[in-house]
Scaffold this motif. Sequence first.
Motif, mmCIF file in Angstrom:
data_model
loop_
_atom_site.group_PDB
_atom_site.id
_atom_site.type_symbol
_atom_site.label_atom_id
_atom_site.label_comp_id
_atom_site.label_asym_id
_atom_site.label_seq_id
_atom_site.Cartn_x
_atom_site.Cartn_y
_atom_site.Cartn_z
ATOM 1 N N CYS A 33 0.822 -1.208 0.000
ATOM 2 C CA CYS A 33 0.000 0.000 0.000
ATOM 3 C C CYS A 33 0.858 1.261 0.000
ATOM 4 N N LEU A 34 0.225 2.362 -0.382
ATOM 5 C CA LEU A 34 0.772 3.688 -0.146
ATOM 6 C C LEU A 34 0.109 4.210 1.115
ATOM 7 N N ILE A 35 0.903 4.801 1.993
ATOM 8 C CA ILE A 35 0.415 5.334 3.261
ATOM 9 C C ILE A 35 0.726 6.831 3.276
ATOM 10 N N ARG A 36 -0.322 7.651 3.333
ATOM 11 C CA ARG A 36 -0.127 9.097 3.425
ATOM 12 C C ARG A 36 -0.313 9.493 4.880
ATOM 13 N N THR A 37 0.603 10.322 5.366
ATOM 14 C CA THR A 37 0.538 10.757 6.759
ATOM 15 C C THR A 37 0.258 12.249 6.823
ATOM 16 N N TYR A 38 -0.083 12.690 8.023
ATOM 17 C CA TYR A 38 -0.386 14.098 8.235
ATOM 18 C C TYR A 38 0.855 14.971 8.053
ATOM 19 N N SER A 39 2.001 14.537 8.577
ATOM 20 C CA SER A 39 3.172 15.411 8.520
ATOM 21 C C SER A 39 4.479 14.709 8.163
ATOM 22 N N ALA A 40 4.464 13.384 7.964
ATOM 23 C CA ALA A 40 5.713 12.666 7.682
ATOM 24 C C ALA A 40 5.842 12.254 6.220
#
Length: 119
Positions: A33-40
């Motif tokens: 998967c691709l994981i999008r984070t809030y600030s990383a």
Amino acid sequence: MQKALAILDVLECKQANNEQAKPLSDFGVGQQCLIRTYSAGVFFGTPLERDGEEIILKDARRLWSWEGAFTLSAVAQHGISSGKLSIAEPEKLVLGVIEVTPCSDNAANQLAEMEAYKP
């Protein structure tokens, strides 16, 4: 809010049809998967476990930049033409998760095999 209601509708429909509803914390677990984070930033890897906004990734790679796809959805479906990816870390705890997008086999293979960026 509409997305959350749509998810609840799907879960209620499954329960009405006597289907076992899968917990949202299991979404994407075991898939690349691709994981999008809030600030990383954005990561690529295989979720092993998820608890709210925390996820443990196997073979985690950070995507610093990419070309050949405009959105993360396009990256997850079609891959990229070039980019800057980190080395793969055997296991990584990622905090502040706001999006989990399973990758197509072609995109996952391409991202996994891309050479790590060396400045």
